[in-house]
Every structure is written in C-alpha cells, then in structure tokens.
Scaffold this motif. Sequence first.
Motif, PDB file in Angstrom:
ATOM      1  N   TYR A 700      43.195  48.023  34.913  1.00 59.26           N
ATOM      2  CA  TYR A 700      42.936  46.983  33.866  1.00 59.26           C
ATOM      3  C   TYR A 700      43.886  47.075  32.791  1.00 59.26           C
ATOM      4  CZ  TYR A 700      40.983  44.586  29.361  1.00 59.26           C
ATOM      5  OH  TYR A 700      39.816  44.708  28.736  1.00 59.26           O
ATOM      6  N   ARG A 701      44.932  48.504  32.107  1.00 60.69           N
ATOM      7  CA  ARG A 701      45.419  48.711  31.066  1.00 60.69           C
ATOM      8  C   ARG A 701      46.809  47.998  30.974  1.00 60.69           C
ATOM      9  NH1 ARG A 701      46.843  54.815  29.812  1.00 60.69           N
ATOM     10  NH2 ARG A 701      47.539  54.343  32.487  1.00 60.69           N
ATOM     11  N   GLU A 702      47.309  47.997  32.619  1.00 66.12           N
ATOM     12  CA  GLU A 702      48.131  47.496  33.044  1.00 66.12           C
ATOM     13  C   GLU A 702      48.377  45.818  33.062  1.00 66.12           C
ATOM     14  OE1 GLU A 702      50.388  49.889  36.499  1.00 66.12           O
ATOM     15  OE2 GLU A 702      48.435  49.815  36.928  1.00 66.12           O
ATOM     16  N   LEU A 703      46.988  45.323  33.042  1.00 70.11           N
ATOM     17  CA  LEU A 703      46.716  43.609  33.168  1.00 70.11           C
ATOM     18  C   LEU A 703      46.663  43.406  32.168  1.00 70.11           C
ATOM     19  CD1 LEU A 703      44.752  43.360  35.978  1.00 70.11           C
ATOM     20  CD2 LEU A 703      47.327  43.723  36.222  1.00 70.11           C
ATOM     21  N   ARG A 709      47.071  41.914  26.083  1.00 73.73           N
ATOM     22  CA  ARG A 709      46.259  42.094  26.100  1.00 73.73           C
ATOM     23  C   ARG A 709      45.463  40.418  25.881  1.00 73.73           C
ATOM     24  NH1 ARG A 709      45.021  46.946  23.022  1.00 73.73           N
ATOM     25  NH2 ARG A 709      47.684  47.526  21.998  1.00 73.73           N
ATOM     26  N   PHE A 710      45.706  39.265  26.858  1.00 74.23           N
ATOM     27  CA  PHE A 710      45.263  38.523  28.036  1.00 74.23           C
ATOM     28  C   PHE A 710      44.936  37.695  26.555  1.00 74.23           C
ATOM     29  CE2 PHE A 710      43.062  41.822  30.326  1.00 74.23           C
ATOM     30  CZ  PHE A 710      42.708  41.213  31.334  1.00 74.23           C
ATOM     31  N   SER A 711      45.982  37.676  25.612  1.00 70.45           N
ATOM     32  CA  SER A 711      46.325  36.455  24.698  1.00 70.45           C
ATOM     33  C   SER A 711      46.389  35.013  25.162  1.00 70.45           C
ATOM     34  CB  SER A 711      47.911  36.998  23.743  1.00 70.45           C
ATOM     35  OG  SER A 711      48.754  36.120  23.156  1.00 70.45           O
ATOM     36  N   SER A 712      45.511  34.321  24.008  1.00 71.90           N
ATOM     37  CA  SER A 712      45.753  32.657  23.826  1.00 71.90           C
ATOM     38  C   SER A 712      46.999  32.453  24.353  1.00 71.90           C
ATOM     39  CB  SER A 712      44.810  32.067  23.015  1.00 71.90           C
ATOM     40  OG  SER A 712      45.329  32.475  21.804  1.00 71.90           O
ATOM     41  N   GLY A 727      51.717  36.498  32.321  1.00 70.04           N
ATOM     42  CA  GLY A 727      52.000  37.942  32.192  1.00 70.04           C
ATOM     43  C   GLY A 727      53.156  38.458  32.666  1.00 70.04           C
ATOM     44  N   SER A 728      53.889  39.591  32.386  1.00 69.69           N
ATOM     45  CA  SER A 728      54.998  40.703  33.042  1.00 69.69           C
ATOM     46  C   SER A 728      54.423  42.293  32.728  1.00 69.69           C
ATOM     47  CB  SER A 728      55.825  40.628  32.128  1.00 69.69           C
ATOM     48  OG  SER A 728      56.854  41.036  32.402  1.00 69.69           O
ATOM     49  N   LEU A 729      54.734  42.690  34.708  1.00 69.66           N
ATOM     50  CA  LEU A 729      53.766  43.433  35.174  1.00 69.66           C
ATOM     51  C   LEU A 729      55.271  44.630  34.682  1.00 69.66           C
ATOM     52  CD1 LEU A 729      53.025  43.353  38.391  1.00 69.66           C
ATOM     53  CD2 LEU A 729      51.055  43.669  36.337  1.00 69.66           C
ATOM     54  N   ARG A 730      55.419  45.762  34.008  1.00 63.03           N
ATOM     55  CA  ARG A 730      55.763  46.562  34.210  1.00 63.03           C
ATOM     56  C   ARG A 730      57.106  47.101  35.688  1.00 63.03           C
ATOM     57  NH1 ARG A 730      53.203  51.124  31.139  1.00 63.03           N
ATOM     58  NH2 ARG A 730      51.828  51.189  32.926  1.00 63.03           N
ATOM     59  N   PHE A 784      35.101  44.795  36.280  1.00 64.24           N
ATOM     60  CA  PHE A 784      36.748  44.428  36.070  1.00 64.24           C
ATOM     61  C   PHE A 784      36.712  43.638  37.003  1.00 64.24           C
ATOM     62  CE2 PHE A 784      40.502  43.463  35.010  1.00 64.24           C
ATOM     63  CZ  PHE A 784      41.055  41.859  33.596  1.00 64.24           C
ATOM     64  N   LYS A 785      37.432  42.495  38.027  1.00 64.80           N
ATOM     65  CA  LYS A 785      37.776  42.265  38.292  1.00 64.80           C
ATOM     66  C   LYS A 785      38.780  40.715  38.193  1.00 64.80           C
ATOM     67  CE  LYS A 785      34.272  43.245  41.434  1.00 64.80           C
ATOM     68  NZ  LYS A 785      34.629  44.651  42.007  1.00 64.80           N
ATOM     69  N   ALA A 786      40.724  41.006  39.090  1.00 62.97           N
ATOM     70  CA  ALA A 786      41.153  40.008  38.421  1.00 62.97           C
ATOM     71  C   ALA A 786      42.072  40.168  39.619  1.00 62.97           C
ATOM     72  CB  ALA A 786      42.025  40.731  37.523  1.00 62.97           C
ATOM     73  N   LEU A 787      42.732  39.166  40.017  1.00 62.12           N
ATOM     74  CA  LEU A 787      43.804  38.830  41.033  1.00 62.12           C
ATOM     75  C   LEU A 787      45.227  38.578  40.474  1.00 62.12           C
ATOM     76  CD1 LEU A 787      41.795  36.571  43.722  1.00 62.12           C
ATOM     77  CD2 LEU A 787      42.578  39.754  43.722  1.00 62.12           C
ATOM     78  N   VAL A 788      45.949  39.443  41.455  1.00 65.26           N
ATOM     79  CA  VAL A 788      47.358  38.773  40.439  1.00 65.26           C
ATOM     80  C   VAL A 788      48.243  38.477  41.489  1.00 65.26           C
ATOM     81  CG1 VAL A 788      49.822  40.275  39.888  1.00 65.26           C
ATOM     82  CG2 VAL A 788      47.612  40.957  39.197  1.00 65.26           C
ATOM     83  N   PHE A 789      48.762  37.214  41.459  1.00 61.93           N
ATOM     84  CA  PHE A 789      49.558  36.393  41.981  1.00 61.93           C
ATOM     85  C   PHE A 789      50.760  36.203  41.616  1.00 61.93           C
ATOM     86  CE2 PHE A 789      45.471  35.044  42.456  1.00 61.93           C
ATOM     87  CZ  PHE A 789      45.394  34.507  43.810  1.00 61.93           C
ATOM     88  N   GLU A 790      52.096  35.467  42.484  1.00 65.46           N
ATOM     89  CA  GLU A 790      53.230  35.555  41.817  1.00 65.46           C
ATOM     90  C   GLU A 790      53.128  33.889  41.195  1.00 65.46           C
ATOM     91  OE1 GLU A 790      57.541  33.545  44.617  1.00 65.46           O
ATOM     92  OE2 GLU A 790      55.912  34.364  45.594  1.00 65.46           O
ATOM     93  N   PHE A 791      54.022  34.265  40.409  1.00 67.47           N
ATOM     94  CA  PHE A 791      54.201  32.876  39.357  1.00 67.47           C
ATOM     95  C   PHE A 791      54.295  31.881  39.426  1.00 67.47           C
ATOM     96  CE2 PHE A 791      55.970  30.795  34.984  1.00 67.47           C
ATOM     97  CZ  PHE A 791      54.503  30.571  34.670  1.00 67.47           C
TER      98      PHE A 791
END
Length: 935
Positions: A700-703, A709-712, A727-730, A784-791
């Motif tokens: 969750y911290r990475e996302l 911080r899930f900014s609007s 988002g931008s993964l480290r 907390f559940k989330a999926l990370v997709f190609e932008f």
Amino acid sequence: MEVTMLLLSLLLFLNSVNHFRFAATARTLFTNETDLLALLAFKDRITSDPSGVLSTWNATTHFCGWEGVTCGRKNQQRVIALDLSSRGLVGSLTPSIGNLTFLRKINLQNNSFFDAIPSHIGHLHRLQRLNLSFNSFVGGIPVELSNCSDLRRLDLKRIPLAGRIPDELRSLSKLEALRLEATNITGEIPPWLGNFSSLSLLTLWSNFFEGTIPEELGNLANLEYFEVSENMLSGIISLHLCNFSNLHFFNVANNQLQGSLPPTLGNALPRLNYLWLDGNRFEGPIPASIGNATRIGNIDFSNNRFSGQVPSNLGRLQGLYYLNLGGNQLEASDANGWEFLDSLTNCSFLRILALDDNRLGGILPKSIANLSIELHSLLIGSNHISGNIPSGIENLFNLYELAFEENLLTGNIPADIGKLQMLQALYLGGNRLTGTLPSSLGNLTRLNTLDLDGNAFEGPIPSSLGNLQHLADLDLSHNSLSGSIPKEIFNLSFLSNFVDFSDNNLIGELPLEVGSMTNLGALLLSGNKLSGEIPGTLSNCEVLENLFIDNNFLNGTIPASLSDIKALQNLDLSHNNLSGPIPELLANLHFLAYLNLSFNHLDGAVPTKGIFNNATAISLLGNDGLCGGIPELHLPACPRKSSNKRGRSHLVRVVIPIISAISCLTLIFLFVFLCWKQKPRKITRSPASSLDDTYPKVSYRELAEATERFSSTNLLGTGRYGSVYKGSLRCGNAVVAVKVFNMQQLGAIKSFVAECDALRIIRHRNLVKIITLCSGVDFRGYDFKALVFEFMPNGSLEEWLHPRISEQGMTNSLNVLQRLNIAIDVAEAMDYLHHNCQPPVVHCDLKPSNVLLDADMVAHVGDFGLAKILCEAKSMSLQNSANSTEVIRGTLGMSLQNTGQGDWSLHQVMCIAMESFFWRFLQERDQLMMHLTMD
C-alpha cells in the motif's frame, strides 16, 4: 350574576388556550418550513443521484419520512440526523445545511461532494457527529467548526483538503474521535490535542505532518487507537508517550523517527495489540520488555536500523500472529542468537514470520520445524545462514510462502518438501545448494512461483514440473542442469510471467510445444547448448515481450513468423549459427525496442524501417554477409539492380488500378464472409487461478507514494466500485494506472475477484496489460485492494468519440482509418477472449469508456470487473446461440442489444468497420490513385 361571571371567565380561558395553541402551531409551521427549505436546497445542489435516493424527497411525503432523514422523538418536526452515506451522490454541499439547527449527526461519507466544506456548518451547535469522509471537498478545515462545541466525532478521511489544523478547534474539548486520514494536512501536530481528555481515537495517517510527536499526547489517558503513519514526523519516541495504559493500536510507520526505543516500552502498554514502527530510522536493540506486553498480536519493526539479537522472550506473546523484523541489522551466529526462534514455538497462532534482509548467520535450529502449524509465510532470505535446509520443514504443512533465498545454504533440497501441499511460492535462489532437483517438487500443485536460480543443481529438469498447473514464474537459471527441456513444461498454459532456464547446460532442440505457452511474457534460454532450428510455433506466443535464445547452437533461418509476436519488446538471437536473410517483417514489430542478431551467419540486405531505423537499438556485428541498412550501421552497400524510370512509371499506372480493384474485391469478400460465416472452434477448459496468486504484490505504501497519496490531481476517473489514479512506480519510474477498489461499496470485493480471475488467464496485445496488484491492508488495518495497469496516455475511446474542447480550443478527433484500426483492435481482443483464451472469457461490459488508447492509438480493452469465465458447455453455447441471455451483463454500451450477446465477436465488429469504411474508400479511390501515379 355569579353564573354570568363564571361563564365569562370560562370564555376568556378558552380564548387564551386557543391563542397559545395558535402560537405554538405557528412556531411549528415556521420551523417546519426552515428544515424543509434547507433539505430542498441540499437536493438542488446534487447534480447526480445514481441510486435515486432523493426521488423520495417530494411533496407526497412529509420530510421526516424522506430517505436518509431522521426527526427527533420529542419534536417530530425537527431534523436531527442526515445520513446519505455511500449513495454515489455528486454535487456541492449547500450552506443552507446550517439552518438545520437541531442536527446531531451528519453522515455523507463515500460520495462525490466537491467544492469547499461550507462554514455554515458552524451554526449547528447541537452537532455531535460529522462524517464527510471519502469525498472530494477542497480547501481547509473550516475554523467555524470550533462553534460545534458538542462535537464528539469528526471524520474527514480521504478528502483532498489542505492547510493546517486550525488552532480554533482547541475548543472541541468533548471530542472522542478525530480522523484526518489522507487529507493533505500540513504543519505540526497541535500539542493542545493532549487536552482532549475524552479522546479515544486519533488517526492522522497519510498526511504531511512534520516535526515531533508532541509529548502532551501522553496525557490522553483514554486513548485506545493512535495512528500517525505515512507522514514526515521526526524526533524520538519519548518515554512520556508510552503511558497509554488503554492503548490497543499504535502505528507510527513510514516516518523519519529515529533514536532507540525506551527500554520499558512493553511494560507501559499492557493492552497493546498492534505495534507498527516499520519504515523509520530506529536503531539500537529491540527492548526485551516487549515480551511483557502479552496481548500483542501484531509487531512490525521492519525497515529500520535495529541491531543486536532478537529478544529471546517473544514466546511469552501467546497471541502473536504477525512478526516482521525484516530489513534491519539483527544478528545471530550461534544457538544463543537463535534462542528467540526456539521461544517462538510457543506462539501457536503465529502466521507470518519475516526475518529477511538482516545479518542472521550460523545454522538454522531444528526448532524451526516446530513453529506453529498455522504459519503461512516464513521469510528468512538475504541473510548469512549456512548449513542444510532443516529436516522436518514439511511439518509446516500450511505454508503458503517459503523464502530462504540469498543465503549460504548447502546440500540438497529435501524430498519431503513435496509434502507442503499448500505452498504457493518457493524461493531458494542464490544459495549453494547441490544435487538433483527432486521429482517431489511436482507435488506442489498450488505453486505459483518456483525460484531456484543461482545454485549448483545438476542433472535433468524433472518432468514432474509439468504437474504445476498454476505456475506463473519458473526460474532455474544459473545452475548446471543438463539434458533436454521436458515437453511437459511447455504445456503449462498458465505460465504467464517468465520462464528462465538461462546459463545451464541444456541440450536438444526447442520442441514445437513451446508454442503452447500462449500467455507467457518472457522466455529466457540464453547460455545453453540448444541446437536445431527456431520453431515457427513460437509465433503462437503472441503476448511474449522478451525472447532471449542467445549463446546457443541454433541453426537455420530466422522465422518470418516471429513478426506475429506483436507484443515483442526485446529479442536476442546472437551468438548462434543462424543463416539467411533478416526477415523484413520484423520491422513491423512496433513495440520492439532491442534487437541483437550479432555473431551469426546472416546475409542479404538489412531492412531500414521500424527498429532497423535506430542504430542504437540493434546489434548486427559478426555477420559478414549483411549489406545496406541505414548509414549509421556502416555496412557495405548492396549490389544495385538495373531499373528504368519510365518503365517503372508505366508499371505504376498499370498496377495501381489492378491493386485497387483487387483490394476492393478483397474487402467485399471479407465483408460477406465475416458477416455471414463464423467458423466454430473447439474450446477447452483450463483450471482457473486467482490473479492474487500469480502476480507480484506491491505494498500500500508503494502505491500511495506512486500516486502522491492518491491525490485528486492524479485522479483519472471514478467508477461504481472505485477510482483510477495515475502514478509512477519507483521501480523503473514506470507510469501506471492504479485502480483502487472502494471496499466499503457493496459488490466491490466481488468485482475485484472477478477482474483478478479474468486477468489471471488473459494476455493479448489488445487487452490492457496488468503489471501487478496490491491485496492486503492499508496502514489503518483495513482491507485494501488495487490493480496496477499499464498507463494509456491517449485516454479512452469515449473521449475521442465525444470530444470536449480543450483549454487550447482543440478537440480530439478520429479519422476513418483510425476508427477502422480501433474497431479491428477491439475485434481481435474479443476474438481472443472468446476463442483463443483458455477458458473463454466474456467481457460483459464492452463500451467506449472501457476501450483505452496507447501512445500509438492502439486500442486496449480493459475493466474486467463484470467479466465471466465460461465452462466448455457455455462457451459452445456462446458460439452457437444468438439468443443467449446468460452473458448479458453491465452497461449496454457497445453490446449488441438485438442479438443478446454481451460482447462483439470478430466478424460482427469487422462487418460494422467494413461498412463504415467502404463509402470512404470509394470516394477517395480515384484521388488516391492519381497521387500514387504522380509520385
């Protein structure tokens, strides 16, 4: 006379009674109208009401009977509560809400309210509970809230507010719960919070608080829940802060706190259950007094600088079920240093034990096999542990994850490891293990990841690995394995991430079965002794992104069919014995970014298009027969062929009309063929597996960091079950789209599971690529559940079909060719899902907003939250019945309402695309021919 006076007095009394009744009625009517007008003003500000809750707000019912409205018992005409949580409302909050002066409770959480929180809320002097969480309010916390002196609970979670906590709020002395989570609040934590003697819950996680944690908070004798994680707090944990005798939950994770922990930390927290200090800069020893906090069930000290030995009295924590000490400098070199592990055998509820990335050395004690049978994860990788894998490890039969990687282990893999029937991930890479791979590995039928790289294993690869039907990652690289690659492995259709057999001594030819791995993303076979030709069946692996077969003994030509692997990004065939020309069709691989064909025996002209136009992306050294190409390659020119310009011009004038006629006839044939005939295909059913077991997880911290911080400002869109953020993964600075599920929304978990089930088995160039996922808890301990997709930088098809004027006055638009290509892309995706995916998948929610466009305007279908995986019988029904209602789900959007099918098939989409293309083709044909002839 007396009778007359008595009657007169009675008349005067009755008149006064009627007067008072009239006055009371007038006051009631007036106050009724005030509340009524305030509620109607609230309704007027709502721009979207998908659940229809406000449809009950009409003149046919008294407002006390309106949904979400509660009136008091003593005075039935005054509104005391307004509860419209989780109704999907969109709009702003009217200032007239301040006229509902009898309100005691407002709950508007989990909607889409925007604009500022009106200051008029400060008029609600009776207000006791205010919950505006999970909305899009902006601006600061209204200082007028200080007038709500009776406020007991203030919930402003997940709102993009800003600024500091107003000092005026110090007047809220009756506050019992304050939740300001993920609200972008800045400044320091106010010391005056320590005066709120009734405060039992204080959570300020995921903000921008800085400075130290005020010592005054130690005065909160009734505090039970304290969470300030995910901020920028510094300083030390003072002894005064450890006096929370009623505290159950203490979380200061992911800050910049430092120093050592008070030695008496565990003595002052008799009721503590959660203790999270991870992601800080704490140092020194772990206090032995932790063993005195006997109610602790969850300890996370990971990613700090703790040193010394692990306290040997942790076994006193009878309820301990989560212990994470990874990422520190803890030491052990002998039996005394490992005494804590002996002690942990008393913790019969222990499920997670993480000791990875420390300085633990010596030999693992045999007591590790006596840990709780409830243990799910045992992580001891990246240490200095030597000796053999302890015997008896099979006693931990409920293990899901076993990680001993990057140590100094020697000896064989015990054959009894095959008894760990629940195991899903096995990491033994980077050790000094020897011997042959036991065939009992094939008994681990739930295994998703098998990592044995970087050891000294020898002998053949067991064919029993073909039993691992749920395997997604297989890494046997950097060993001394010999023999041929078992065909059974290539039949593992669920291998979807990578297969790495590089740097071994494998021999023989690549079997034709390699084409069965249609879901594979990477095939790495470098540095072996493989021979024979490259099988043309590799073209079936259409989602393959990385193919490395360099440094082998391959011969023959490069198959032109490799150009069918449209997703290919990296291809290395160097240092083999390949001959013949370079297939020109490789230039059509639009995603290809690296191509190495050096040190073979290739000859002929080098193509100049596609990747061959980038000299830095290709390597052709050691092929003396090559010629031509772009100048930067410095290859000799190819022999010229004689030509006649006039003859060529004449040929163009003759050939162009012929080509035009043939093209037109071909299109007509395709139109007729695809619209009236569809060949049925046999569909087989393969076992399903959840995405959660397949893809590597991120925290969750990475996302939160990736999305600010899930900014609007990073919000791409919202849906029924969650929101999507850019988002931008480290890791690699990859730009991604993060789909966060709202776990408070009914049906969200079902949607998440459905999407995981679908994404687990699908891989296609025209489907949105899943990168990873997060399935766990956030820093509050909530699901907390989330999926990370190609932008997808060009957004959705919806935005292009219904463009809006931008700030520069420009609009998006699609020409005919782009529309045709997008239609074909969508059709290819549907054709794959219905016919080439095992088992078949019906999308059930195909519409323009779920078709996303990448930088090259290639269409990718996404959002599988309503997808349905079919068994063989249903898949055949999908092909043979046009009246099936089984697959109608979701928004009609692009669905075919008249056929009853939930998704377009290939022939249906192509028919529509052809129909819209023909008229344009016929109009422009003559003009196109004229230009081609002139050129």
